[in-house]
Design an enzyme around this catalytic site. Structure first.
Site, PDB file in Angstrom:
ATOM      1  N   SER A  17      33.472   4.867  19.297  1.00 33.11           N
ATOM      2  CA  SER A  17      32.119   4.995  18.497  1.00 33.11           C
ATOM      3  C   SER A  17      31.232   5.151  19.578  1.00 33.11           C
ATOM      4  O   SER A  17      31.164   4.777  20.507  1.00 33.11           O
ATOM      5  CB  SER A  17      31.843   5.005  16.857  1.00 33.11           C
ATOM      6  OG  SER A  17      30.624   5.164  16.797  1.00 33.11           O
ATOM      7  N   ASN A  18      29.534   5.162  19.428  1.00 33.68           N
ATOM      8  CA  ASN A  18      28.625   4.351  20.464  1.00 33.68           C
ATOM      9  C   ASN A  18      27.400   3.740  19.762  1.00 33.68           C
ATOM     10  O   ASN A  18      27.222   3.468  17.982  1.00 33.68           O
ATOM     11  CB  ASN A  18      28.281   5.066  20.944  1.00 33.68           C
ATOM     12  CG  ASN A  18      27.499   6.780  20.076  1.00 33.68           C
ATOM     13  OD1 ASN A  18      26.566   6.694  19.390  1.00 33.68           O
ATOM     14  ND2 ASN A  18      28.265   8.228  19.478  1.00 33.68           N
ATOM     15  N   ARG A  19      26.447   2.923  20.584  1.00 37.13           N
ATOM     16  CA  ARG A  19      25.242   2.372  19.535  1.00 37.13           C
ATOM     17  C   ARG A  19      24.023   3.114  19.643  1.00 37.13           C
ATOM     18  O   ARG A  19      23.196   2.540  19.062  1.00 37.13           O
ATOM     19  CB  ARG A  19      24.795   1.847  20.924  1.00 37.13           C
ATOM     20  CG  ARG A  19      25.781   0.795  21.337  1.00 37.13           C
ATOM     21  CD  ARG A  19      25.239  -0.018  22.260  1.00 37.13           C
ATOM     22  NE  ARG A  19      25.866  -0.802  23.500  1.00 37.13           N
ATOM     23  CZ  ARG A  19      25.910  -1.571  22.828  1.00 37.13           C
ATOM     24  NH1 ARG A  19      25.545  -2.830  21.640  1.00 37.13           N
ATOM     25  NH2 ARG A  19      26.807  -2.670  23.952  1.00 37.13           N
ATOM     26  N   SER A  20      24.595   4.800  18.852  1.00 32.53           N
ATOM     27  CA  SER A  20      23.401   5.468  18.316  1.00 32.53           C
ATOM     28  C   SER A  20      23.081   4.522  16.665  1.00 32.53           C
ATOM     29  O   SER A  20      23.546   4.728  15.657  1.00 32.53           O
ATOM     30  CB  SER A  20      23.798   6.820  18.196  1.00 32.53           C
ATOM     31  OG  SER A  20      22.589   7.251  17.506  1.00 32.53           O
TER      32      SER A  20
END
Ligand code: CTP
Ligand code: CA
Length: 227
Positions: free
Chosen positions: A33-36
């Site tokens: 996933s990512n930091r959003s």
């Protein structure tokens, strides 16, 4: 009460907003996933609804509560987001793609937990569909398309390339290296690029105010279009 005090300049508009990260599973207990955080997209959905729009929010996993009066559709992977967005695209007058969609997903998803083995491990990834680029291809004359770009370098050049390549009306670019801006903060520093060549550089501000500014630009485009 807040809505009664807000000018209803987006009344009658059907708005589709995407927010948050996507999660790409690797096995039953792991994902990429990512930091959003979803804050920018949720702020856009909230403000658009306050200004009178009918809002659908397609959201990846976040810790946020959907704003009142907004229809929320929860998705996990990029492909689920692609399906949900395309399903709602035709009826939308405006689409704002604030979600941070994973560009790649693990090629194979293991049905069982992957056990560790040896010192190194290689992951094979494969490309996800680009939701925004597909919307750019399908866009009709009356529809407005707003994209986001998170950049660490060559912001203007990368932003203008995405604006053209994805057939967008507006592109909101943020430099994620600026302290206090972008991923996981309540504030953002953005530049809004229009396909008409108009560029607006905004100072550090709360994401709700950034949302107001983006929707101001949208409202302006709508009035010039209606003539
Ligand atoms: N986007 C999308 N689907 C993808 C990847 C990105 O819809 N599979 C959208 C994002 O929601 C965002 C815009 O495209 O509105 C730009 O995302 P960004 O990651 O900055 O650009 P990419 O085109 O993916 O290019 P790169 O990551 O290589 O810079
Ligand atoms: Ca990307």
């Amino acid at each position: 009460i807040e809505k009664l005090l807000t000018p209803q300049d987006l009344a009658g508009l059907d708005v589709l907003v995407t927010a948050g990260p996507t999660r790409e599973p690797l096995d039953p207990v792991r994902y990429l996933s990512n930091r959003s955080s979803g804050k920018m997209g949720y702020a856009l959905a909230r403000v658009a609804a306050l200004r009178g729009a009918r809002v659908t929010l397609v959201t990846g996993p976040t810790s946020l509560i959907p704003p009142p009066g907004v229809e929320a559709i929860r998705v996990e992977t990029a492909r689920e987001m692609y399906d949900a967005v395309l399903q709602h695209f035709e009826q939308a007058d405006l689409v704002i793609k604030a979600a941070a969609v994973a560009d790649y997903r693990p090629q194979d998803v293991s049905s069982q937990k992957i056990k560790k083995q040896g010192q190194d491990m290689q992951l094979q990834l494969t490309r996800n569909p680009d939701v925004l680029a597909e919307l750019g291809r399908r866009k009709k004359d009356h529809q407005l398309l707003v994209g986001f770009a998170a950049e660490t370098n060559d912001l203007e050049q990368n932003a203008l390339a995405k604006l053209t390549r994805k057939n967008l009306d507006l592109l909101v670019a943020n430099d994620v290296t600026i302290p206090g801006a972008g991923f996981d903060y309540d504030t953002n520093v953005v530049r809004i690029f229009g396909r008409d060549g108009e560029v607006e550089s905004l100072p550090l501000m709360d994401k709700n105010r950034v949302a107001q500014k983006i929707l101001d630009r949208v409202a302006k485009l709508l009035t010039t279009r209606r003539g």
